[in-house]
Enzyme design. Structure first.
Site, PDB file in Angstrom:
ATOM      1  N   TYR A 152     -51.657 -39.120  22.484  1.00 64.30           N
ATOM      2  CA  TYR A 152     -50.838 -40.184  22.100  1.00 64.30           C
ATOM      3  C   TYR A 152     -49.566 -38.944  21.458  1.00 64.30           C
ATOM      4  CZ  TYR A 152     -48.779 -44.667  19.792  1.00 64.30           C
ATOM      5  OH  TYR A 152     -47.680 -45.556  19.608  1.00 64.30           O
ATOM      6  N   LYS A 175     -52.373 -41.085  25.949  1.00 58.96           N
ATOM      7  CA  LYS A 175     -51.827 -42.327  25.754  1.00 58.96           C
ATOM      8  C   LYS A 175     -49.865 -42.201  25.980  1.00 58.96           C
ATOM      9  CE  LYS A 175     -50.171 -46.615  22.393  1.00 58.96           C
ATOM     10  NZ  LYS A 175     -50.676 -46.748  21.426  1.00 58.96           N
TER      11      LYS A 175
END
Length: 305
Positions: free
Chosen positions: A142, A170
């Protein structure tokens, strides 16, 4: 028209960064979580990210995080992948949460860059590699430097892609050039973590999204990607633009996305409950505006040819 359908990504295509419902007294609402998850999957999500920042992971306990995963699994079965947020600023604790997520039945883990301490890139890489080694689950990195204070630099991302369990990202980096560099040189599956980048990232080879908007408009998010997969790029673009006002109100305003999303879900009569301190609930004016934008999106989407 030629289809642009892509190979199946590792965690699904249309993932929702699901909020964590609480009771009015502030306790974990497992029944509400199951009902919300079932609705999201029924309306187009094939993956759910639990215990992320939108799910208020900074203020839920390790026990609550572990309890949420099987409750959602019971509600959705094998109709959706479950990715558990396990990121903290402590490598040891993050590895422990990854193990707990596997034991609770998650299909993968989402690991954010350690925040506040601002580690050097070598330390960032070492953190992710240690967590990937600690669990048998595939890992989604992330990258959100606006929150963590530290970027996962493209060269670091390319290096991390060599680990067999680091399979996805992400992306909230706001560095589209850097993202394309990594896409061109690795097999990492890139998921748009910012709803305004949903179509743009998908068009250059992204795997899909981890969407905040998906909490309140899952069918619309899925429709953007469906249209692109069908080769109808004009419709995909129109659907993306129609969602822009609600995306801005949910995630581009001064309030955190968790606050705005829970406010709108509550007005829609869906499981949400209060936010936990230090967050404060949205005021009535804000929730009225969100409800109006949601109604407008629903109406326009129904009319979009």
């Amino acid at each position: 028209m030629t289809s642009t359908r892509k190979p199946a990504p590792p965690f699904g295509r249309t993932l929702c960064a699901m909020i964590t419902p609480f009771t009015e007294g502030g306790a974990l609402d497992l029944d509400g979580a199951g009902r919300l998850a079932a609705r999201l999957v029924r309306e187009g999500c094939d993956g759910l990210v639990l215990n992320g920042t939108t799910g208020e992971s900074p203020t839920t306990t390790d026990t609550e995080k572990a309890e949420l995963i099987p409750a959602v699994r019971d509600a959705v079965g094998d109709r959706a992948t479950l990715v558990a947020g396990v990121g903290t600023s402590d490598t040891r604790h993050t590895a422990e949460l990854a193990l707990a997520a596997r034991q609770a039945g998650a299909d993968g883990v989402l690991v954010v860059t350690p925040y506040y301490s601002r580690p050097q890139q070598e330390a960032v890489a070492a953190h992710f590699l240690r967590v990937a080694d600690a669990s048998e689950l595939p890992v989604m990195l992330y990258d959100i430097p606006g929150r963590t204070g530290t970027r996962i630099e493209p060269d670091t991302m390319i290096r991390l892609a060599d680990h067999p369990r680091i399979v996805a990202v992400k992306d909230c980096s706001y560095d589209f050039l850097g993202v394309q560099k990594v896409l061109a040189q690795t097999e990492l599956a890139y998921y748009a973590g910012c709803d305004e980048h949903l179509l743009a990232l998908y068009a250059v080879g992204g795997a899909g999204c981890v969407s905040t908007l998906g909490n309140v408009a899952p069918a619309h998010v899925a429709a953007v990607l469906d249209a692109f997969d069908a080769g109808d790029t004009g419709r995909a673009g129109r659907l993306q633009l129609e969602a822009t006002p609600l995306i801005e109100a949910l995630t581009g305003a001064d309030l955190p996305g968790t606050v705005t999303t829970k406010a709108l879900l509550s007005r829609l009569g869906l499981p949400a409950g209060p936010v936990r301190a230090p967050l404060l609930a949205a005021d009535r004016e804000t929730s009225d505006a969100l409800l109006a934008l949601h109604a407008r999106l629903s109406t326009r989407a129904a009319l979009t040819p």
